[in-house]
Design an enzyme around this catalytic site. Structure first.
Site, PDB file in Angstrom:
ATOM      1  N   GLY A  54     -16.329   5.215  -3.406  1.00 53.99           N
ATOM      2  CA  GLY A  54     -15.772   5.796  -2.180  1.00 53.99           C
ATOM      3  C   GLY A  54     -15.382   4.778  -1.129  1.00 53.99           C
ATOM      4  O   GLY A  54     -15.154   5.123   0.020  1.00 53.99           O
ATOM      5  N   ALA A  55     -15.282   3.502  -1.518  1.00 53.30           N
ATOM      6  CA  ALA A  55     -14.962   2.461  -0.539  1.00 53.30           C
ATOM      7  C   ALA A  55     -13.526   1.956  -0.676  1.00 53.30           C
ATOM      8  O   ALA A  55     -13.122   1.034   0.007  1.00 53.30           O
ATOM      9  CB  ALA A  55     -15.931   1.292  -0.679  1.00 53.30           C
ATOM     10  N   ASP A  87      -4.518   0.659  -9.544  1.00 53.54           N
ATOM     11  CA  ASP A  87      -5.943   0.335  -9.666  1.00 53.54           C
ATOM     12  C   ASP A  87      -6.318   0.011 -11.110  1.00 53.54           C
ATOM     13  O   ASP A  87      -7.026  -0.959 -11.386  1.00 53.54           O
ATOM     14  CB  ASP A  87      -6.797   1.506  -9.168  1.00 53.54           C
ATOM     15  CG  ASP A  87      -6.414   1.921  -7.761  1.00 53.54           C
ATOM     16  OD1 ASP A  87      -5.741   1.134  -7.074  1.00 53.54           O
ATOM     17  OD2 ASP A  87      -6.776   3.040  -7.354  1.00 53.54           O
ATOM     18  N   TYR A 101      -3.408  12.272   0.642  1.00 58.16           N
ATOM     19  CA  TYR A 101      -2.722  11.440  -0.359  1.00 58.16           C
ATOM     20  C   TYR A 101      -1.613  12.248  -1.026  1.00 58.16           C
ATOM     21  O   TYR A 101      -0.472  11.803  -1.134  1.00 58.16           O
ATOM     22  CB  TYR A 101      -3.748  10.968  -1.396  1.00 58.16           C
ATOM     23  CG  TYR A 101      -3.236   9.954  -2.390  1.00 58.16           C
ATOM     24  CD1 TYR A 101      -3.268   8.593  -2.106  1.00 58.16           C
ATOM     25  CD2 TYR A 101      -2.732  10.351  -3.624  1.00 58.16           C
ATOM     26  CE1 TYR A 101      -2.813   7.653  -3.026  1.00 58.16           C
ATOM     27  CE2 TYR A 101      -2.286   9.424  -4.547  1.00 58.16           C
ATOM     28  CZ  TYR A 101      -2.317   8.079  -4.249  1.00 58.16           C
ATOM     29  OH  TYR A 101      -1.869   7.156  -5.162  1.00 58.16           O
ATOM     30  N   LEU A 133     -12.318   0.552  -3.381  1.00 55.61           N
ATOM     31  CA  LEU A 133     -12.290  -0.662  -4.208  1.00 55.61           C
ATOM     32  C   LEU A 133     -12.186  -0.319  -5.693  1.00 55.61           C
ATOM     33  O   LEU A 133     -12.470  -1.130  -6.562  1.00 55.61           O
ATOM     34  CB  LEU A 133     -13.533  -1.523  -3.923  1.00 55.61           C
ATOM     35  CG  LEU A 133     -13.660  -2.022  -2.476  1.00 55.61           C
ATOM     36  CD1 LEU A 133     -14.963  -2.791  -2.273  1.00 55.61           C
ATOM     37  CD2 LEU A 133     -12.478  -2.913  -2.082  1.00 55.61           C
ATOM     38  N   SER A 185     -13.736   1.905  -7.904  1.00 53.47           N
ATOM     39  CA  SER A 185     -14.852   2.025  -8.843  1.00 53.47           C
ATOM     40  C   SER A 185     -14.459   2.932 -10.011  1.00 53.47           C
ATOM     41  O   SER A 185     -14.895   2.711 -11.143  1.00 53.47           O
ATOM     42  CB  SER A 185     -16.095   2.566  -8.138  1.00 53.47           C
ATOM     43  OG  SER A 185     -15.810   3.794  -7.516  1.00 53.47           O
ATOM     44  N   ASP A 241       2.876   2.136  -4.994  1.00 52.26           N
ATOM     45  CA  ASP A 241       2.865   2.213  -6.472  1.00 52.26           C
ATOM     46  C   ASP A 241       3.498   3.506  -6.980  1.00 52.26           C
ATOM     47  O   ASP A 241       4.284   3.489  -7.921  1.00 52.26           O
ATOM     48  CB  ASP A 241       1.464   1.959  -7.070  1.00 52.26           C
ATOM     49  CG  ASP A 241       0.387   2.957  -6.684  1.00 52.26           C
ATOM     50  OD1 ASP A 241       0.619   3.806  -5.802  1.00 52.26           O
ATOM     51  OD2 ASP A 241      -0.713   2.876  -7.292  1.00 52.26           O
ATOM     52  N   GLU A 262       0.839  -1.207   0.000  1.00 53.70           N
ATOM     53  CA  GLU A 262       0.000   0.000   0.000  1.00 53.70           C
ATOM     54  C   GLU A 262       0.869   1.251   0.000  1.00 53.70           C
ATOM     55  O   GLU A 262       1.854   1.327   0.742  1.00 53.70           O
ATOM     56  CB  GLU A 262      -0.888  -0.035   1.250  1.00 53.70           C
ATOM     57  CG  GLU A 262      -2.247   0.560   1.033  1.00 53.70           C
ATOM     58  CD  GLU A 262      -3.076  -0.252   0.031  1.00 53.70           C
ATOM     59  OE1 GLU A 262      -3.110   0.140  -1.155  1.00 53.70           O
ATOM     60  OE2 GLU A 262      -3.690  -1.246   0.434  1.00 53.70           O
ATOM     61  N   HIS A 263       0.477   2.194  -0.837  1.00 48.83           N
ATOM     62  CA  HIS A 263       1.227   3.438  -1.024  1.00 48.83           C
ATOM     63  C   HIS A 263       2.647   3.169  -1.521  1.00 48.83           C
ATOM     64  O   HIS A 263       3.584   3.900  -1.210  1.00 48.83           O
ATOM     65  CB  HIS A 263       1.229   4.282   0.262  1.00 48.83           C
ATOM     66  CG  HIS A 263      -0.133   4.852   0.561  1.00 48.83           C
ATOM     67  ND1 HIS A 263      -0.609   5.992  -0.040  1.00 48.83           N
ATOM     68  CD2 HIS A 263      -1.131   4.400   1.350  1.00 48.83           C
ATOM     69  CE1 HIS A 263      -1.843   6.236   0.397  1.00 48.83           C
ATOM     70  NE2 HIS A 263      -2.184   5.275   1.229  1.00 48.83           N
TER      71      HIS A 263
HETATM   72  C1  GLA Z   1      -5.270   4.656  -4.231  1.00 44.68           C
HETATM   73  C2  GLA Z   1      -4.542   5.009  -5.519  1.00 44.68           C
HETATM   74  C3  GLA Z   1      -3.517   3.921  -5.858  1.00 44.68           C
HETATM   75  C4  GLA Z   1      -2.605   3.631  -4.672  1.00 44.68           C
HETATM   76  C5  GLA Z   1      -3.417   3.405  -3.392  1.00 44.68           C
HETATM   77  C6  GLA Z   1      -2.568   3.277  -2.177  1.00 44.68           C
HETATM   78  O1  GLA Z   1      -6.038   3.491  -4.423  1.00 44.68           O
HETATM   79  O2  GLA Z   1      -5.454   5.136  -6.575  1.00 44.68           O
HETATM   80  O3  GLA Z   1      -2.778   4.313  -6.992  1.00 44.68           O
HETATM   81  O4  GLA Z   1      -1.679   4.661  -4.510  1.00 44.68           O
HETATM   82  O5  GLA Z   1      -4.348   4.457  -3.179  1.00 44.68           O
HETATM   83  O6  GLA Z   1      -1.815   2.107  -2.223  1.00 44.68           O
END
Ligand code: GLA
Length: 387
Positions: free
Chosen positions: A125-126, A175, A225, A128, A130, A40, A37-38
């Site tokens: 907004g979850a 994503d 972010y 996932l 969308s 990419d 996570e965080h």
């Molecule tokens: C969001 C961003 C992704 C990634 C995640 C954190 O989903 O769209 O590119 O940075 O946060 O891992």
């Protein structure tokens, strides 16, 4: 899936007339990130998985350059024109479609006019993805009706570009890549620098992936972010590397004291999270699910304490999961500040986890959770011609 297709086709005929039959049915999934996570946007490693919730579109080409869109979710129409894509006049959701058509044109493709009806069941907004699902579905619909093909990795990059440059969200590649290339019974290991990837099977019938939505609205997410991205860039700059991906935790240990507090914490998370992804993938390949679960707990602790993107509700969900026998690992997933947790759960513990979450989570937070258990049925992006 069948039911969605019939609904979309029926709605298409109601909207655009019986003679205008849709020619293609496409889908693109949301994703859940298992680990990484965080990382990419730090050129690092991620391990997402496509989920069965997806965005579906039925589409037919038009010769006059008009793009007529009906969203079943919003029960709203929007219209674009292929020759005037720089005009942004429609509702917010139509910006994702406009964005994709703009970047396709810029990349030298020739998207045609089309009629579309769309529907998605990826909760917005979850955390996932969308939006990535909508972008990839739009790209697949446009390429199908226009008669060109976009190589999958390029499709992911173009969809990300649409989100960055047209929608205005500064996301990484994870994503869109997961939506285009993910398959549900496999984790997708992606190197976000080279875009090399590998599907790592995850279909042991003894364990399941469970997603719990905290139903916390992610208010802070955009500004936080961008702030985290800046702190990571600062970390790389002070460490003298192109990206945090280029530092090992051993090298970091020698340099860490030179960094300001927050930059040090953010960098440490990213550097260790990258290493966690790579070692957890090895465990997955060996069938060591307990070890993989340990990496998930560790990732959550790091996101909470070092990267500081969790929130009390996500922490509560992870703590509740911790107390359930048979939960192998659990962590927040996605950008943070709300959204979902993802857990690796032994089959026989699923009911126990659901019960614990449904009783404990409302008590601790005053919120009701949503719970999804991923099923082994297939998922992933597709294009299906309609007869
Ligand atoms: C969001 C961003 C992704 C990634 C995640 C954190 O989903 O769209 O590119 O940075 O946060 O891992």
């Amino acid at each position: 899936m069948r039911a969605v297709k019939e609904r979309l086709v029926q709605s298409f005929e109601e909207r655009f007339g019986k003679e205008a039959r849709p020619r293609y049915f496409v889908g693109a999934p949301g994703r859940v990130n298992l680990l990484g996570e965080h990382t990419d946007y730090n050129d690092g490693f991620v391990l997402p998985m496509a989920i069965q919730q997806e965005v579906n579109i039925v589409a037919a080409p038009r010769d006059d350059g008009r793009v007529r869109i009906y969203s079943l979710n919003f029960e709203q129409d929007a219209e674009l024109h292929i020759d005037r894509l720089s005009e942004s006049t429609g509702p917010r959701w139509s910006e994702y479609l406009r964005g994709v058509l703009v970047v396709l044109q810029d990349a030298g493709f020739a998207p045609r006019g089309m009629d579309l009806v769309l529907y998605g069941d990826v909760p917005a907004g979850a955390g996932l993805s969308s939006s990535a699902a909508l972008e990839i579905a739009t790209l697949l619909a446009s390429s199908a009706v226009s008669g060109f093909e976009v190589e999958p990795t390029l499709a992911a990059r173009l969809a990300q570009k649409a989100e960055n440059e047209v929608v205005g969200v500064n996301c990484g590649i994870m994503d869109q890549f997961a939506s285009r290339l993910g398959r549900k019974d496999a984790a997708l290991l992606l190197d976000c620098r080279s875009l090399d990837y590998e599907l790592v099977p995850l279909k042991d019938p003894a364990v399941r992936i469970v997603i719990v939505n905290s139903n916390v609205r992610r208010g802070l997410v955009d500004s936080a972010y961008n702030e985290r991205r800046r702190e990571c860039e600062e970390g790389a700059r002070l460490l003298g590397v192109p990206a945090l991906r280029d530092v090992t935790s051993r090298e970091f240990a020698q340099q860490r004291d030179r960094l300001p507090d927050n930059v040090r914490k953010r960098s440490q998370h990213v550097i260790e999270e990258n290493e966690r992804v790579l070692s957890a993938v090895e465990m997955l390949k060996k069938g060591d699910l307990v070890g993989f679960g340990e990496a998930m707990w560790a990732s959550h602790a790091s996101l909470r304490d070092l990267f500081e993107v969790s929130c009390p509700e996500l922490d509560a969900l992870v703590e509740i999961a911790r107390e359930v026998d048979g939960v192998l690992g659990s962590r927040m997933t996605g950008a943070g500040f709300g959204g979902c947790t993802v857990s690796l759960v032994r089959e026989e513990a699923i009911e126990r986890l659901e019960r614990a979450v449904r009783t404990e989570y409302p008590k601790r937070t005053g919120l009701e959770p949503d719970i999804w258990v991923l099923t082994p049925e297939d998922a992933g992006a597709f294009v299906e011609p309609l007869s």
